[in-house]
Design a protein around this motif. Structure first.
Motif, PDB file in Angstrom:
ATOM      1  N   THR A  44      19.076 -73.645 -71.356  1.00  0.00           N
ATOM      2  CA  THR A  44      18.543 -74.442 -72.451  1.00  0.00           C
ATOM      3  C   THR A  44      18.158 -73.507 -73.591  1.00  0.00           C
ATOM      4  O   THR A  44      18.343 -72.303 -73.510  1.00  0.00           O
ATOM      5  CB  THR A  44      17.298 -75.222 -72.025  1.00  0.00           C
ATOM      6  N   GLU A  71       5.369 -72.592 -69.635  1.00  0.00           N
ATOM      7  CA  GLU A  71       4.987 -72.295 -68.261  1.00  0.00           C
ATOM      8  C   GLU A  71       5.752 -73.193 -67.293  1.00  0.00           C
ATOM      9  O   GLU A  71       6.258 -72.747 -66.271  1.00  0.00           O
ATOM     10  CB  GLU A  71       3.483 -72.525 -68.117  1.00  0.00           C
ATOM     11  N   GLU A  72       5.864 -74.463 -67.718  1.00  0.00           N
ATOM     12  CA  GLU A  72       6.519 -75.459 -66.885  1.00  0.00           C
ATOM     13  C   GLU A  72       7.963 -75.066 -66.572  1.00  0.00           C
ATOM     14  O   GLU A  72       8.430 -75.166 -65.442  1.00  0.00           O
ATOM     15  CB  GLU A  72       6.472 -76.800 -67.634  1.00  0.00           C
ATOM     16  N   MET A  73       8.633 -74.573 -67.628  1.00  0.00           N
ATOM     17  CA  MET A  73      10.033 -74.195 -67.463  1.00  0.00           C
ATOM     18  C   MET A  73      10.200 -73.079 -66.453  1.00  0.00           C
ATOM     19  O   MET A  73      11.093 -73.101 -65.607  1.00  0.00           O
ATOM     20  CB  MET A  73      10.615 -73.736 -68.797  1.00  0.00           C
ATOM     21  N   LEU A 112       8.241 -72.364 -64.034  1.00  0.00           N
ATOM     22  CA  LEU A 112       7.943 -72.850 -62.685  1.00  0.00           C
ATOM     23  C   LEU A 112       9.136 -73.600 -62.113  1.00  0.00           C
ATOM     24  O   LEU A 112       9.475 -73.458 -60.946  1.00  0.00           O
ATOM     25  CB  LEU A 112       6.714 -73.764 -62.721  1.00  0.00           C
ATOM     26  N   LYS A 113       9.789 -74.397 -62.982  1.00  0.00           N
ATOM     27  CA  LYS A 113      10.925 -75.175 -62.498  1.00  0.00           C
ATOM     28  C   LYS A 113      12.196 -74.321 -62.383  1.00  0.00           C
ATOM     29  O   LYS A 113      13.213 -74.792 -61.909  1.00  0.00           O
ATOM     30  CB  LYS A 113      11.185 -76.347 -63.435  1.00  0.00           C
ATOM     31  N   GLY A 114      12.127 -73.102 -62.857  1.00  0.00           N
ATOM     32  CA  GLY A 114      13.280 -72.212 -62.728  1.00  0.00           C
ATOM     33  C   GLY A 114      14.431 -72.565 -63.652  1.00  0.00           C
ATOM     34  O   GLY A 114      15.583 -72.335 -63.317  1.00  0.00           O
ATOM     35  N   TYR A 115      14.123 -73.118 -64.827  1.00  0.00           N
ATOM     36  CA  TYR A 115      15.179 -73.394 -65.786  1.00  0.00           C
ATOM     37  C   TYR A 115      15.770 -72.113 -66.345  1.00  0.00           C
ATOM     38  O   TYR A 115      15.044 -71.157 -66.614  1.00  0.00           O
ATOM     39  CB  TYR A 115      14.635 -74.213 -66.972  1.00  0.00           C
TER      40      TYR A 115
END
Lengths: 516, 509, 136
Positions: C63, C69-71, C73-76
């Protein structure tokens, strides 16, 4: 063991002409001041150089270190030894006389661009004396190139197409030779790590292979094309379009002698006589010199232009010097070293006479000079003295050097060399004596000669109207130097040690070969 | 220890850019003042560069992190002895050209003063930037900055210069594009753009084709920028038809800055081990030899003086690149390593700067372009002609001028690697130099204007150029001799030795 | 051989495309007589290099590199932003070059009334021959 004395004298001697050059430029609008700078500098320089004589005679050398360690093992220093001093004395003394002559000559002929002339003249002397006082090949090269460049404007002085062509030829020959010299120096440096002049040389058979050393010698020889040996001589007669004082000093003393000086340096101080002998280069150089001696004399016979004839005579006489060192015997080398100053004095007499004749009567060619000995007796007497010297007849200085050269030829054990020397001397007679005969014993075919002028010692000549305007004092300025040189040419025969010359040559030969 | 000197590298670039803007704005209101702003900036820059060199010699390289970002993320300015040395040459020549430009610009580019000085200042900013940066992409950007200002400056005189500028623009852009491509290749391998970082990351990939390709792209791109034969075709016109001081800058330092980039990329990024894997430098020597001969021969055939000088620059780039090519194999002090190359960069800047400024003076005074028109010029413009002669003599390599020292060092380096062919070429080329320079000197001094020798004996009416133009010319020409003696005295050699030490060239002590 | 070639090309098609574009641009620069076409060629050439850079930074299914931070954690995955930045700069530079080139062409057109290179050179040569000096 030679001792080295550190002194600023060599640098001062070089500073004189350089300073004079600058002052000349600055005083370009005041001719009297401008020309007096030349004379003052000349006197100072000569005094300084001569004052080093006694020290050198003791077997010491005078050194002036400057820019040490330019390349490892190479300094741009000055170092005066006996041989260098001979050349320095000659150049600086004759500079004074020729300057006096120049003043008369240039003013009489109303030459243009006199500032440039005196400036370049001083610069050329700077180069010539620099060559004489150089400590090593690299330093010598620098002054050698300065000499080439600074004499170009003098050769092309007239600015006519002929002069420009001669100038171009002059530069083409001499700068090409400079390129060879640089290559040779660089090669020499790369194999030995030094370019210093040592009595006895710094190159030995161990330095490099035999063919390499022989090619290197050839490169050196090409590098000193100023010595005007055949077949690379044609720049010298061409350069005779220069004003006569230039031809006199530069092409009888400074430039060409710088060339032979260089060759002597190479033979005695870079290769050393032993290496030369082992490589068989002595014979080669002697043959080259022999061809030049005889060939140039033959050319000289054919010349009608007086200066050109003198130029070919110079080519021939320069090769006497090369011949002398090529003999590699003590007497031969002494003769060669003596011939540098002695030939200088005699040849300059001849050139100054030629110049005086040109300035006073506008005559350039020998065929026009019939009977001139009666209108200008003293001048032609001086000329005769010079010519006798060229032929090696006593009591003129040329006898001394030729005597030594002859002894050298005998000492080297090659009778053919002696024969060549004698033939060459005979040829000198062949091209000089007809001239003297024409001057004294033939009558002028035209009515140019005015009855009242017959037999006058201070000559005033009919010619172009402007020449008549020249006052006697100006003539005197030309007349005086040539009388002095003629007189000195005689004196040298009687007192060869004048200006320490013979003594210095002896010291030099003792250093190189270990005594006479 | 942080001294103020460590901030000077960025200051040099910053005040240069700032002054370019200031000149533009101030010039809008008062176009007389812009020259003074320009002078002051350059003077300040020059003084700073002296401080920088002094600091670098005393305390080692200066690293300046832009915005405090640590390399390899941030852009870094690195000044070591190499670029401190180049910077001084650059700013000194710029200063000389700047002084010269005051009178000349009014004549050559009437009414364009403001834009001229803005562009000139931008050119200098770009050149300084290339010299000082430690980041390869940053280097590309600065190359483009100085190139674009150069395109505009070359075109300034209009007409034929437009065409010259256009040709240069096309070729120059291709060159920088190749450079960019090379950067891309390196980036794809290492993921870094910092010069020092690259040199650490690259060694494992030395066998990689991409790295080799990148190096080739650098060479080709920079060869175009530095007009190395056979990529020199843009140079003669561009250098001949630009305004005089710009010609001097282009020939004297701009193409040398490209050489600097080449040296920097070769030795700082790829390092010695890589260069020894490929025979690139040997090939370079031969290309340089071709450049020397070609440039000299072409120069002989020219009638236009500035074009002749431009071809002489092609030949001189050959000298520099030959010296660079020899730097790997020649080790003996003092001619080992990069010494002769760096030395000739300085010397060429002095000589060519002087020659182009003098050529500009002839155009300024009498609109003289062709050598055949110079008859009797020495009487009219004695000082300019004398300066020209001194610089020309240096180009020929007559001792003790700077040209002689360069020639001597390159010859010694060639002899050390036992390549006598190079020696011969160098010597022949000095004769070729003689051939084309002497033609000019002879016409100036020894030939007379049509109408006979009327001015003999008297002093012809002097038509010397204004003092502001004369001073830089005389300064540069006297430096041609003075620096020659300074070089022989080996005064600047320690700087060059440091460069060699940094790159591991020359004799390992 | 054919398979190898197709495999080679299809796996690295982005590079091949940029090389092709480069060559097209290069051809135009060299072969075209019209100055505008030369500049078009130069632009294509430059753009090809820009494409090369951009394709270097691509990460499949990545992307935009706006990292939260969220990204993480989700491993994007996200694309490498640095080439974009570089190319942004390079585009600016290229635009500047093109601008200079176009203005040069305008001036040349005013001067010589043509934008064909051979005609301009011919005009310069004629003028130079007339005046025996550079045609200013």
């Amino acid at each position: 063991m030679t001792l080295t004395v550190e002194s600023i004298k060599p640098a001062l001697a070089l500073a004189c002409p350089l300073l004079a050059a600058l002052l000349i430029l600055l005083s370009s609008r005041r001719p009297n001041l401008r020309e007096s700078w030349t004379l003052i500098a000349g006197l100072f320089q000569f005094a300084i150089i001569l004052s080093m004589g006694p020290v050198i005679l003791l077997g010491k050398t005078v050194a002036f270190p400057f820019l040490t360690g330019v390349l490892p093992g190479v300094d741009f220093g000055l170092k005066v030894d006996a041989f260098g001093l001979i050349f320095a004395i000659t150049s600086s003394f004759l500079w004074i006389l020729v300057s006096v002559f120049s003043i008369g000559y240039m003013r009489t002929l109303k030459e243009h661009a006199q500032t440039r002339y005196y400036f370049c003249f001083a610069l050329a002397i700077f180069g010539a004396v620099g060559v004489a006082l150089s400590k090593n090949l690299m330093t010598l090269f620098i002054f050698y190139e300065i000499l080439t460049i600074s004499t170009y404007p003098l050769v092309a002085h007239e600015e006519s197409p002929e002069a420009l062509f001669a100038g171009r030829k002059y530069l083409a020959y001499l700068l090409t030779s400079g390129v060879f010299l640089l290559a040779a120096i660089a090669l020499d440096y790369s194999i030995t790590g030094t370019t210093d002049f040592n009595p006895g040389g710094h190159l030995t058979l161990a330095s490099a292979s035999r063919p390499f050393l022989m090619i290197l010698f050839l490169l050196f020889l090409l590098g000193f094309m100023k010595a005007a040996y055949i077949p690379f001589h044609s720049w010298l007669p061409a350069a005779m379009v220069a004003p006569t004082p230039v031809s006199a000093l530069l092409h009888a003393v400074a430039v060409v002698k710088a060339g032979v000086f260089g060759v002597v340096r190479i033979v005695c101080y870079v290769y050393g006589t032993n290496t030369m002998q082992e490589l068989g280069l002595g014979v080669m150089l002697a043959s080259l010199a022999a061809v030049t001696m005889i060939g140039a004399s033959l050319f000289a016979i054919a010349q009608d232009n007086l200066k050109k004839r003198l130029a070919y005579s110079t080519i021939s006489q320069l090769s006497y010097i090369l011949f002398g060192v090529a003999l590699l015997s003590p007497m031969g080398v002494t003769g060669a070293m003596l011939h540098i100053p002695l030939h200088g004095f005699m040849k300059i007499t001849l050139f100054l006479c030629a110049g005086f004749i040109l300035a006073a009567s506008g005559k350039k060619n020998i065929s026009e000079m019939a009977g001139i000995g009666r209108t200008m007796p003293v001048t032609m007497l001086a000329f005769t003295i010079g010519a006798l010297g060229m032929c090696g007849a006593p009591p003129v200085a040329g006898f001394i050097s030729k005597w030594y050269l002859g002894l050298g030829a005998i000492q080297s054990g090659q009778m053919i060399f002696l024969a060549i020397l004698l033939i060459a001397s005979l040829l000198d007679v062949v091209y000089f004596f007809p001239l003297i005969r024409t001057a004294f014993f033939e009558t002028m075919p035209s009515q140019e000669l005015l009855p009242g002028d017959r037999g006058k010692t201070v000559p005033v000549f009919p010619g172009k109207p402007q020449r008549l305007e020249a006052s006697r004092s100006i003539y005197f300025l030309m007349f005086l130097p040539l009388s002095i040189t003629a007189l000195l040419s005689m004196l040298f025969c009687l007192f060869p040690n004048l200006f320490y010359i013979l003594g210095l040559a002896r010291v030099a030969v003792r250093d190189i070969l270990g005594g006479l | 220890m942080t001294s103020f000197v460590e901030h000077l590298p960025i200051l040099i670039i910053a005040i240069s850019l700032f002054s370019a803007l200031t000149i533009l704005v101030v010039g809008w209101f008062n176009n007389r003042s812009c020259i003074f702003i320009f002078w002051l900036t350059l003077l300040a820059q020059f003084i700073m560069s002296l401080f920088i060199l002094n600091h670098v010699l005393a305390y080692g390289p200066i690293h300046y992190w832009l915005g405090g970002w640590k390399p390899p993320w941030g852009i870094e300015l690195v000044v070591d002895s190499l670029n401190a040395y180049i910077l001084i040459i650059l700013l000194f020549l710029s200063l000389a050209c700047a002084i010269y430009s005051k009178s000349n610009i009014e004549h050559e580019l009437p009414g364009k003063r403001v834009s001229f000085y803005t562009l000139f200042q931008l050119l200098i900013a770009g050149l300084c930037g290339v010299t000082l940066t430690g980041d390869i992409f940053n280097m590309f950007v600065f190359i483009e900055i100085f190139s674009i200002s150069a395109y505009a400056l070359i075109a300034a005189r209009g007409k034929i210069a437009l065409k010259a500028s256009f040709t240069y623009l096309i070729l120059g852009s291709i060159g920088t594009c190749f450079f960019l491509l090379g950067i891309g290749f390196l980036y794809s391998i290492t993921g870094s753009l910092n010069l020092h970082d690259l040199s650490i990351l690259l060694p494992p990939f030395y066998d990689n084709k991409v790295v080799k390709a990148a190096f080739v792209f650098f060479i080709v791109g920079l060869s175009i920028k530095m007009a190395l034969f056979p990529f020199h075709t843009w140079l003669p016109d561009a250098h001949a038809f630009a305004p005089a001081e710009i010609s001097a800058m282009l020939s004297g330092i701009m193409i040398e800055i490209s050489t600097y980039v080449f040296i920097r990329v070769s030795f700082s990024v790829f390092t010695l081990e890589f260069l020894k894997l490929l025979p690139v430098f040997d090939i370079l020597c031969w290309v340089a030899v071709a450049a020397i001969l070609m440039g000299s021969v072409m120069a002989i055939t020219q009638v236009n003086l500035k074009r002749m000088l431009a071809y002489s620059s092609v030949a001189n780039m050959g000298y520099i690149m030959l010296a660079v090519g020899l730097s790997l194999s020649a080790v003996e002090s003092p001619w080992g390593g990069l010494n002769p190359a760096l030395m000739h960069i300085a010397n060429h800047a002095l000589m060519k700067g002087c020659l182009f400024l003098a050529a500009g003076a002839f155009i300024y005074k009498a609109n003289l372009w062709n050598i055949t028109e110079f008859r009797g010029l020495a009487k009219k413009m004695p000082y300019t002609c004398a300066a020209f002669v001194i610089a020309a003599i240096s180009m020929i390599g007559i001792p003790p001028s700077v040209g002689f020292v360069s020639k001597l060092y390159i010859i010694m380096a060639s002899i050390e690697i036992k390549n006598y062919f190079f020696v011969a070429v160098l010597l022949i080329s000095s004769l070729l130099n003689l051939a084309y320079f002497w033609r000019v000197i002879e016409t100036m001094y020894m030939k007379h204007e049509e109408g006979g020798r009327s001015s003999h004996g008297s002093h012809g009416t002097s038509e010397e150029i204004p003092l502001g133009m004369l001073i830089p010319i005389l300064l540069l020409s006297s430096l041609c001799i003075v620096m020659g003696i300074v070089w022989l005295g080996k005064v600047p050699i320690p700087v060059l030795d440091q460069v060699n030490l940094m790159f591991g060239l020359g004799k390992v002590p | 051989m054919v398979e190898w070639l197709t495999a080679e090309i299809s796996s690295k098609y982005n590079y091949w495309v940029s090389i092709l574009l480069m060559l097209i641009g290069f051809y135009a620069i060299i072969a075209k007589d019209n100055l505008i076409k030369k500049i078009i060629g130069l632009s294509i050439f430059q753009t090809a290099i820009f494409l090369f850079y951009i394709s270097l930074g691509v990460v499949r299914k990545g992307t935009a590199p706006i990292v939260s931070e969220e990204m993480i954690l989700k491993g994007y995955a996200y694309v490498n932003p640095l080439p974009h930045v570089l190319i942004l700069t390079a585009i600016v530079v290229a635009v500047a070059t093109t601008a200079v080139a176009l203005s040069l062409i305008i001036r040349l057109y005013e001067e010589y009334g043509t934008i064909e290179e051979t005609e301009i050179i011919g005009a310069i040569k004629r003028k130079e021959a007339d005046q025996d000096r550079p045609a200013f």
